[in-house]
Design an enzyme around this catalytic site. Structure first.
Site, mmCIF file in Angstrom:
data_model
loop_
_atom_site.group_PDB
_atom_site.id
_atom_site.type_symbol
_atom_site.label_atom_id
_atom_site.label_comp_id
_atom_site.label_asym_id
_atom_site.label_seq_id
_atom_site.Cartn_x
_atom_site.Cartn_y
_atom_site.Cartn_z
ATOM 1 N N THR A 856 -2.622 -5.853 2.455
ATOM 2 C CA THR A 856 -3.465 -4.798 3.051
ATOM 3 C C THR A 856 -4.942 -5.032 2.800
ATOM 4 O O THR A 856 -5.779 -4.517 3.559
ATOM 5 C CB THR A 856 -3.063 -3.424 2.487
ATOM 6 O OG1 THR A 856 -3.145 -3.464 1.052
ATOM 7 C CG2 THR A 856 -1.643 -3.071 2.886
ATOM 8 N N CYS A 857 -5.277 -5.795 1.778
ATOM 9 C CA CYS A 857 -6.690 -6.063 1.503
ATOM 10 C C CYS A 857 -7.334 -6.873 2.628
ATOM 11 O O CYS A 857 -8.540 -6.766 2.865
ATOM 12 C CB CYS A 857 -6.842 -6.819 0.189
ATOM 13 S SG CYS A 857 -6.066 -5.989 -1.214
#
Length: 889
Positions: A856-857
Site C-alpha cells: 500500500t505504500c
C-alpha cells in the site's frame, strides 16, 4: 457672404450673431467658474438640439414613424440647413417629441463624414474647425456657381469617437464604397491613449437635472429659455477648449453599452477591411501604455487608462485570429504595469457595468494562455513561468478574478475575523509570534475583499482553472520561485488559475521541505550529544488507538509542537508492517472511525445530510477535540485522504470565517428552508403565523431539551417583520459559532499546530480544502484502468489483466472502495481523480492458491497468474474482504 452662401448649423446661427456671442462669453465667464450645474445643462441642451436637427433632416430611420417633426414620417417638407437649425432650437424650447434613433437604418448625408487628419476623402469634402466634437453638426449649402458641387472648409479627424460618429463614418464609407476614412479613424483613435480614453464617454452630467445618454428627453432639462439656448450655442468654441483642457484632469466614465453597439455595427463589415488597421493601432497603443505606465506618478488621474482597457476588451474579435496572436498579447504585456489603484478601479468597473463581459474576457485570456502553452517549446532553460505573455495574462486575469467576486454575492467582512486567538493559551500564542503568515494581496487589500467574503461568484471559480497550464507547470520550479527573494514569478501567488491537483503538489513540496528541515535539525542535535528524533513516531495498539494516540500527541504538542511537522511514522504494536506511507493511512482511517463513533458522543450527525458536527453538550475534554484537529492537520501534512464528512461551514471556519445564515443551507437544509420562509413572509401577522420568540430550544446528548435566549428575556420578544432578520442572524450565530465555541477552538488549535506555517490559506479556498482532506467524489474506475502500469511480465493485453478489469468494473461501489483500501491503504479518491493513484499491477508468480497481496505504500498489487477468471474473482474478493493489518501471509 450672403446667407445662402454661408455654411449654417445651430452653432453658426449663434456665432453669426455678435450680441449672442458676446452674451455667451460673458455667461461662460460667470457660469463655468461659479456654476458647474448650468454648464452641464448647456452641454445636454446642445446635444438635444443636435438630435432635433438630425431628426428634421435625416429622420429616425423608422419607416412607420408618426412624429410630424421627423423626416421619416413623410409629413415634413424638406428643409434647408438654415431652416432645420432654426426649427431645432424652436422644438427644443417647446420640449417637442423626440423619436428613438435607429442608427443602423439612418442614411447619413455625404456632408456628415469626418475626414482623417491632414487629408480629405474627396476634393469636395472638407470640414471646418481644428477640433470637431463628434456630435457637432456639419452641413452645407449649394454653391451659387455650381448647383452640383458642395463646398467645405477643411478639418482633421476628431480626437475622439462616439457611437454616432462611428455610425456616420461607416454609412459614408458604404455610400462611397471607400473605407479609407474608417481605417484612418480607427488608426488615429485606437493608437492613442488620450484619444481612446475620451471616446464613447458618458454624458457629462451630475446634477439634479441629470441627462444620460439613454434618457435624453427635453423634459429633463429645465431653466433654459430660447435666448439662453442661443447663447450656449455661441459658446461652443470656448466650451470645447475648456472641456479639452479639463479632460486632461477629469475623464468621464465609458458608456459600455454604446461601445458594444458601436463594435456590433463595426464588425458587421468584413473584418478584412479594417482588421490590420485596428490590430496595428492596438499594438501601438500597447507600446504607448508600456512606456507611460511605469513613469506615471501615483497621484495622477488614472481614469484614462481604465477607459482605454474597458474599450479594448469589448472588441468582439479580441480572442481570435491575429487579434489573439498579436494585439491581445501586447495589451497584456502593457497591463502588467498597472498600479494597484488602477487595477482596483478596473475590477470595480468590470464587476458593475462590465459584468456581462466578464465571461468573454475570461475566455479570451484563457485562449491566449492555452495557445502560448501549446506553441512555446519549454525546456530546462525556459519554464512556463518565464513566458512573459502567459505571466502577464495571468496577472490581468487576477483583476478579473476579483471583479468576478465583486459581481457575485458578498458577505460582510465583519464575519471574517481572528476569533480564535481569544481562547488559545498563552504558550501556544507565544510559539506563533515568529511564524510566517500568508502575504496579503495588495489588490485584495485595495478592494477591501477576501475570497472568504464571496458566497457565490458571478462565474464559478472553476472556470478560472487552466488545466493545460496546470499540467505544464513544474511545481518544484514554481515553489522555488515562490520561496525566492528575487521577485521571480510564481503561479502560487495566482492560485486561482491552477487546478486543485496541481496546487496540492505545491503544498506537498512545502511540507516535504519542512520535514527535511526538521530532520536535519535533529541530526545536528545528535552530533552535539542531544537526543535525536528525526521522525514523528507513534506506537499504538490497534485496540486502544485513540487512547494511545491521544497520550502521545498531547505530550508532543506540549513538549515541542514543531515535532508535529516531522514526517509521521506509525507502528502498530505486535505487527511487522514498516511504515512507508501505507501504515499511516490505516492509522488515520482507524482513528477517524473511532473518533466519530456515536459512543464517544463528540459529534452529532445531521440526518438530512449525514454530515457530522460538534456536539455542544459533549463531556469529552478539550484535548480530545485538539487531537482531532491535529489528526486533520497531519493528514494534510502527510498527504493522506480522510473519510470525514463535515459540512462546508467547518472549512470556512478553519480559514477564518464565522458561520452565518447561508451556511445553514448545507448544515441543516430543513432549518434553513424554514427560516428562509419566515424571511420571505411579508404579511403583518408574522408573529401569529410562526409563533416564534427569541427563545430557542435544542437537545443535549441525553435527549433532554435545553432552552436558550438569543436576547435578554427572549421568551417575551416575538418575531415580527421588524426584527426577523436579527432573529435569523442570532440563531445562525448561536448554532454555528457560540454553542460550539469551546469545542471548535480546541479543534482549531490542534489543526493550526500542524499547518500554521504552510501556504494552505494562500493556495486553497474552503471548498478546495474539503477536496484536499476528503478526496474527489469522481469515482471513475475507467480513469484508474487507463492510468495503471504493469510489471513482471504483465501488459494491458495479458488475458488475466483483461479478466481483472472485467471483474473490477462489475463490482459494487462498496467493493470498489474495498479494493482501493486493499491496494492503496485508503478507500478515498485522491484530489484530481483516480488517475492520480498510479496503480501498478505486478506478476507474483504462476497460478497458485495464494491470495493477491499489496504494497500500500507504493500502490502496488501483486497478482499471481491465476488459471481462470473464476479463480481470479474468488481470490480477489476474499483478499479485499478479509485482509486487515500487517502480518505474514
Amino acid at each position: 457672404m450672403s446667407s445662402s452662401d454661408q455654411i449654417t448649423d445651430p452653432d453658426e446661427a449663434s456665432r453669426n450673431n455678435p450680441e449672442a456671442s458676446s452674451s455667451s462669453l460673458n455667461n461662460e465667464e460667470n457660469s463655468t467658474t461659479d456654476n458647474k450645474e448650468d454648464a452641464m445643462k448647456r452641454a445636454a441642451a446642445k446635444k438635444l438640439i443636435e438630435r432635433y436637427f438630425y431628426q428634421l433632416t435625416d429622420g429616425c430611420g423608422n419607416p412607420s414613424c408618426d412624429n410630424k417633426f421627423c423626416a421619416s414620417s413623410g409629413e415634413l417638407k424638406p428643409l434647408t440647413p438654415d431652416e432645420a437649425a432654426a426649427q431645432a432650437i424652436q422644438l427644443f424650447s417647446q420640449e417637442a417629441r423626440l423619436c428613438e434613433r435607429h442608427p443602423n437604418k439612418i442614411a447619413r448625408k455625404q456632408n456628415s463624414i469626418l475626414s482623417t487628419k491632414n487629408s480629405v476623402t474627396s476634393p469636395d469634402i472638407c470640414l471646418e474647425n481644428d477640433t470637431l466634437p463628434t456630435n457637432d453638426i456639419v452641413v452645407s449649402s449649394t454653391d451659387e456657381n455650381s448647383k452640383n458641387s458642395v463646398k467645405y472648409n477643411c478639418v482633421p479627424v476628431p480626437s475622439f469617437l462616439t457611437e454616432q460618429s462611428l455610425y456616420d463614418i461607416i454609412d459614408e464609407c458604404e455610400t462611397n464604397d471607400s473605407y479609407s476614412p474608417l481605417i484612418r479613424t480607427l488608426g488615429e483613435i485606437f493608437s492613442s491613449i488620450e484619444n481612446l480614453a475620451r471616446s464613447f464617454v458618458q454624458t457629462e452630467v451630475s446634477s439634479p437635472t441629470e441627462v444620460t445618454s439613454t434618457t435624453d428627453t427635453p423634459g429633463e432639462i429645465k431653466g433654459l429659455n430660447k435666448e439662453e439656448v442661443r447663447s450656449l450655442e455661441g459658446e461652443k468654441d470656448k466650451d470645447e477648449d475648456s472641456c479639452a483642457e479639463s479632460s486632461k484632469h477629469t475623464i468621464l466614465p465609458v458608456d459600455l453599452s454604446a461601445v458594444r453597439r458601436a463594435f456590433t455595427a463595426l464588425f458587421k463589415l468584413k473584418t478584412s477591411i479594417f482588421e490590420n488597421a485596428l490590430i496595428n493601432a492596438l499594438v501601438t497603443l500597447a507600446g504607448n501604455l508600456q512606456m507611460e505606465l511605469p513613469t506615471r506618478k501615483e497621484r495622477e488621474n488614472q481614469d484614462d487608462i481604465v477607459n482605454v482597457l474597458l474599450i479594448v476588451f469589448e472588441i468582439p474579435a479580441l480572442g481570435s485570429g491575429d487579434f489573439l496572436e498579436t494585439a491581445l498579447p501586447a495589451i497584456c504585456r502593457a497591463a502588467q504595469w498597472l498600479p494597484v489603484e488602477v487595477q482596483a478601479k478596473l475590477a470595480r468597473m468590470w464587476s458593475n457595468v462590465g459584468r456581462s463581459s466578464i465571461r468573454n474576457i475570461l475566455e479570451n485570456l484563457q485562449q491566449l494562455i492555452t495557445l502560448r502553452v501549446i506553441l512555446t517549446p519549454f525546456h530546462r532553460d525556459l519554464f512556463v513561468q518565464d513566458e512573459n505573455v502567459i505571466t502577464s495574462a495571468t496577472k490581468l486575469m487576477k483583476i478579473l478574478y476579483y471583479a468576478n467576486m465583486l459581481a457575485g454575492s458578498l458577505e460582510s467582512p465583519d464575519l471574517r475575523c481572528d476569533e480564535m486567538s481569544g481562547s488559545m493559551d498563552s504558550s501556544y500564542l507565544a510559539s506563533k509570534v515568529n511564524k510566517s503568515t500568508p502575504p496579503v494581496d495588495p489588490l485584495a487589500e485595495e478592494l477591501g475583499i477576501h475570497v472568504l467574503d464571496c458566497r457565490k461568484p458571478f462565474l464559478p471559480f472553476s472556470e478560472f482553472y487552466n488545466e493545460l497550464l496546470s499540467d505544464t507547470v513544474e511545481m518544484d520550479r514554481d515553489f522555488a520561485n515562490y520561496k525566492s527573494e528575487l521577485g521571480k514569478f510564481s503561479f502560487m501567488h495566482y492560485p486561482f488559475i491552477l487546478t486543485p491537483a496541481t496546487k496540492t503538489m505545491g503544498l506537498y513540496f512545502d511540507n516535504r521541505i519542512r520535514m527535511y528541515s526538521e530532520r536535519r535539525i535533529s541530526i545536528l542535535q545528535a552530533v552535539t550529544g542531544l537526543p535525536s528524533q528525526p521522525y514523528l513516531r507513534l506506537k499504538v495498539r490497534r485496540d486502544h488507538i485513540i487512547d494511545d494516540a491521544l497520550v502521545e500527541l498531547e505530550m508532543i504538542s506540549m513538549d515541542n509542537p514543531n515535532d508535529l511537522k516531522k514526517q509521521l511514522v506509525v507502528e502498530f504494536e505486535g505487527e511487522q508492517g514498516i511504515d512507508e506511507g501505507g501504515v499511516s493511512k490505516e492509522f488515520f482511517q482507524l482513528v477517524i472511525e473511532e473518533i466519530f463513533n456515536p459512543d464517544y458522543a463528540m459529534f452529532t450527525v445531521q440526518p438530512e445530510t449525514q454530515t457530522v458536527w460538534f456536539n455542544p453538550t459533549s463531556f469529552e475534554s478539550d484535548a480530545q477535540f485538539t487531537l482531532i484537529g491535529i489528526v486533520l492537520g497531519l493528514a494534510i501534512y502527510n498527504n493522506v485522504i480522510l473519510a470525514v464528512n463535515f459540512p462546508m461551514v467547518l472549512y470556512r471556519k478553519l480559514m477564518g470565517k464565522r458561520g452565518s445564515f447561508e451556511d445553514l443551507q448545507d448544515w441543516n437544509p430543513v432549518l434553513y428552508n424554514s427560516l428562509k420562509q419566515m424571511l420571505e413572509y411579508s404579511d403583518s401577522d408574522l408573529d401569529e403565523v410562526f409563533m416564534q420568540t427569541f427563545r430557542i430550544s435544542y437537545q443535549d446528548v441525553f435527549g433532554s431539551t435545553i432552552d436558550y435566549d438569543l436576547k435578554e428575556k427572549g421568551d417575551s420578544i416575538s418575531i415580527t417583520q421588524e426584527n426577523k432578520y436579527e432573529f435569523v442572524d442570532l440563531y445562525a450565530d448561536f448554532l454555528l459559532n457560540k454553542s460550539v465555541e469551546k469545542q471548535f477552538h480546541a479543534f482549531y488549535k490542534g489543526f493550526q499546530m500542524v499547518v500554521d506555517e504552510s501556504p494552505l490559506e494562500l493556495l486553497f479556498r474552503p471548498e478546495e480544502i474539503e477536496l484536499l482532506i476528503c478526496g474527489s467524489k469522481n469515482f471513475d474506475f475507467d480513469e484508474l484502468e487507463n492510468s495503471t502500469e504493469y510489471d513482471g511480465g504483465y501488459t494491458d493485453n495479458t488475458q488475466i489483466i483483461k479478466d481483472f478489469w472485467s471483474i473490477v468494473h462489475a463490482l459494487s461501489v462498496e467493493d470498489k472502495r474495498k479494493l482501493l483500501q486493499f491496494t492503496t491503504g485508503s478507500d478515498r479518491v485522491p484530489i484530481g481523480g483516480l488517475s492520480r493513484l498510479k496503480l501498478v499491477i505486478a506478476k507474483n508468480g504462476p497460478d497458485s492458491d495464494r491470495l493477491p497481496t499489496a504494497h500500500t505504500c507504493f500502490n502496488v498489487l501483486l497478482l499471481p497468474e491465476y488459471s481462470s477468471k473464476e479463480k481470479l474473482k474468488d481470490r480477489l474478493v476474499k483478499a479485499i474482504n478479509y485482509s486487515k493489518g500487517f502480518g505474514m501471509l
